[in-house]
Design a protein around this motif. Structure first.
Motif, short mmCIF file in Angstrom:
data_model
loop_
_atom_site.label_atom_id
_atom_site.label_comp_id
_atom_site.label_asym_id
_atom_site.label_seq_id
_atom_site.Cartn_x
_atom_site.Cartn_y
_atom_site.Cartn_z
N ALA A 21 0.97 -1.24 0.04
CA ALA A 21 -0.10 0.03 0.02
C ALA A 21 0.83 1.27 -0.02
CB ALA A 21 -0.90 0.00 1.27
N LYS A 22 0.56 2.35 -0.85
CA LYS A 22 1.41 3.45 -1.12
C LYS A 22 1.01 4.45 0.07
CE LYS A 22 -0.37 4.19 -4.98
NZ LYS A 22 -0.85 3.76 -6.17
N PRO A 23 1.67 5.28 0.67
CA PRO A 23 1.41 6.22 1.44
C PRO A 23 0.68 7.40 0.93
CG PRO A 23 3.50 6.23 1.24
CD PRO A 23 3.13 5.10 0.51
N HIS A 24 -0.11 8.21 1.37
CA HIS A 24 -0.74 9.28 0.91
C HIS A 24 0.39 9.95 0.30
CE1 HIS A 24 -2.94 13.26 0.20
NE2 HIS A 24 -4.12 12.44 0.14
N LEU A 25 0.56 10.99 -0.70
CA LEU A 25 1.46 11.90 -1.43
C LEU A 25 1.77 12.82 -0.21
CD1 LEU A 25 0.32 12.18 -5.05
CD2 LEU A 25 2.62 11.51 -4.11
N THR A 34 8.87 19.40 -1.48
CA THR A 34 8.99 20.36 -2.69
C THR A 34 8.00 21.09 -2.93
OG1 THR A 34 10.52 18.51 -3.48
CG2 THR A 34 9.76 20.20 -4.96
N ILE A 35 6.76 20.76 -2.72
CA ILE A 35 5.74 21.30 -3.12
C ILE A 35 5.58 22.72 -1.91
CG2 ILE A 35 3.16 21.62 -2.91
CD1 ILE A 35 2.90 18.52 -4.19
N LEU A 36 5.66 22.33 -0.92
CA LEU A 36 6.09 23.20 0.25
C LEU A 36 7.21 24.53 -0.17
CD1 LEU A 36 5.29 24.50 3.09
CD2 LEU A 36 6.88 23.01 3.84
N ALA A 37 8.23 23.75 -0.43
CA ALA A 37 9.30 24.71 -0.95
C ALA A 37 8.96 25.89 -2.14
CB ALA A 37 10.59 23.88 -1.34
N ASP A 76 -2.19 9.22 -12.35
CA ASP A 76 -2.58 10.90 -12.63
C ASP A 76 -3.71 11.33 -11.81
OD1 ASP A 76 -0.56 11.04 -14.45
OD2 ASP A 76 -1.68 10.90 -16.08
N GLU A 77 -4.57 10.21 -11.58
CA GLU A 77 -5.73 10.53 -10.77
C GLU A 77 -5.50 10.67 -9.29
OE1 GLU A 77 -5.77 8.02 -12.77
OE2 GLU A 77 -6.94 8.96 -14.38
N GLU A 78 -4.51 10.23 -8.64
CA GLU A 78 -4.00 10.28 -7.45
C GLU A 78 -3.40 11.65 -7.06
OE1 GLU A 78 -3.28 6.05 -5.52
OE2 GLU A 78 -2.03 6.51 -7.29
N ILE A 79 -2.45 11.77 -8.23
CA ILE A 79 -1.69 13.12 -8.06
C ILE A 79 -2.60 14.24 -8.30
CG2 ILE A 79 -0.06 14.37 -9.29
CD1 ILE A 79 1.18 11.44 -10.35
N ASP A 80 -3.54 14.38 -9.16
CA ASP A 80 -4.44 15.26 -9.23
C ASP A 80 -5.26 15.68 -8.12
OD1 ASP A 80 -3.34 16.05 -11.68
OD2 ASP A 80 -4.97 15.13 -12.90
N ALA A 81 -5.66 14.49 -7.41
CA ALA A 81 -6.64 14.61 -6.33
C ALA A 81 -5.77 15.32 -5.08
CB ALA A 81 -6.98 13.15 -5.90
N TYR A 82 -4.62 14.82 -5.07
CA TYR A 82 -3.63 15.56 -3.76
C TYR A 82 -3.52 17.06 -4.42
CZ TYR A 82 0.83 16.89 -1.68
OH TYR A 82 1.88 17.46 -1.16
N ARG A 83 -3.16 17.26 -5.55
CA ARG A 83 -2.71 18.62 -6.07
C ARG A 83 -3.92 19.57 -5.87
NH1 ARG A 83 -3.11 21.22 -11.05
NH2 ARG A 83 -3.85 19.35 -11.96
N LYS A 84 -5.16 19.06 -6.14
CA LYS A 84 -6.51 20.01 -6.18
C LYS A 84 -7.26 19.94 -4.89
CE LYS A 84 -7.06 19.13 -11.33
NZ LYS A 84 -7.84 18.81 -12.17
N SER A 85 -6.61 19.16 -3.96
CA SER A 85 -7.34 19.02 -2.60
C SER A 85 -7.25 20.53 -1.72
CB SER A 85 -6.90 17.84 -1.68
OG SER A 85 -7.19 17.94 -0.52
N ALA A 87 -8.46 20.62 1.37
CA ALA A 87 -7.42 20.53 2.60
C ALA A 87 -6.18 20.26 2.43
CB ALA A 87 -8.14 19.09 2.88
N GLU A 88 -5.54 19.96 1.54
CA GLU A 88 -4.25 19.73 1.41
C GLU A 88 -3.63 21.24 1.08
OE1 GLU A 88 -2.17 17.35 1.88
OE2 GLU A 88 -3.48 16.09 2.44
N ARG A 89 -4.42 21.82 0.10
CA ARG A 89 -3.82 23.35 -0.07
C ARG A 89 -3.98 23.95 1.47
NH1 ARG A 89 -7.48 24.52 -5.10
NH2 ARG A 89 -6.23 23.49 -6.45
N GLU A 90 -4.71 23.95 2.34
CA GLU A 90 -5.02 24.71 3.46
C GLU A 90 -3.93 24.20 4.48
OE1 GLU A 90 -6.58 27.42 4.40
OE2 GLU A 90 -7.13 27.32 2.45
N ARG A 91 -3.35 22.98 4.64
CA ARG A 91 -2.49 22.27 5.16
C ARG A 91 -1.08 22.80 4.77
NH1 ARG A 91 1.33 18.57 4.80
NH2 ARG A 91 0.53 17.93 2.66
N LEU A 92 -0.97 23.03 3.54
CA LEU A 92 0.36 23.44 3.23
C LEU A 92 0.47 25.01 3.36
CD1 LEU A 92 0.78 21.46 -0.16
CD2 LEU A 92 2.30 21.53 2.01
N LYS A 93 -0.66 25.80 3.25
CA LYS A 93 -0.44 27.12 3.78
C LYS A 93 -0.13 27.37 5.02
CE LYS A 93 -3.95 29.07 0.35
NZ LYS A 93 -5.32 29.71 0.15
#
Length: 134
Positions: A21-25, A34-37, A76-85, A87-93
């Motif tokens: 099982a893969k961890p969440h991105l 890197t996205i944070l940087a 690509d679906e998993e990557i896009d779901a992470y990128r467009k989330s 909740a993830e945007r707020e967490r990274l902010k």
């Protein structure tokens, strides 16, 4: 004996699924970090008039992240779901704000962004590599 063999086969098949099982991105440091940087560098360049982005490098890094995630087995679906989330945007902010604050940045004070930006450029790390002095 047959029941024991079947039980062992079931246990092995279940544990193999768990192990693969893969961890969440967000839990893959090279991707999330890197996205944070990129986000921190973007905030610095937006608020400091004497620093700009190395746009081609930033685009290259961003495209490389998607390729790296694919190489790690993410679709690509998993990557896009992470990128467009949202909740993830707020967490990274929140992480970005904390990093900027720890670096001495005060909202509404461009000079504080410039100080941090110059330090990041001087360090030559992931954030500084995405920035340049004007």
């Amino acid at each position: 004996m047959r029941a024991m063999t079947m039980t062992m086969a079931l246990i092995l098949s279940l544990t193999a699924g768990i192990a693969s099982a893969k961890p969440h991105l967000r839990d893959v440091p090279e991707i999330d970090g890197t996205i944070l940087a990129i986000g921190i560098a973007d905030e610095i360049r937006k608020h400091c008039p004497s620093i700009s982005a190395r746009m081609f490098r930033a685009l290259s890094v961003a495209n490389g992240l998607k390729a790296r995630a694919r190489n790690l087995g993410y679709s690509d679906e998993e990557i896009d779901a992470y990128r467009k989330s949202d909740a993830e945007r707020e967490r990274l902010k929140a992480k970005r704000r904390a990093y900027l604050k720890q670096g001495g940045v005060t909202a509404g004070q461009p000079a504080s962004y410039c100080v941090l930006g110059r330090e990041e450029i001087k360090k030559g790390g992931q954030i500084g590599a995405l920035l340049r002095m004007n």
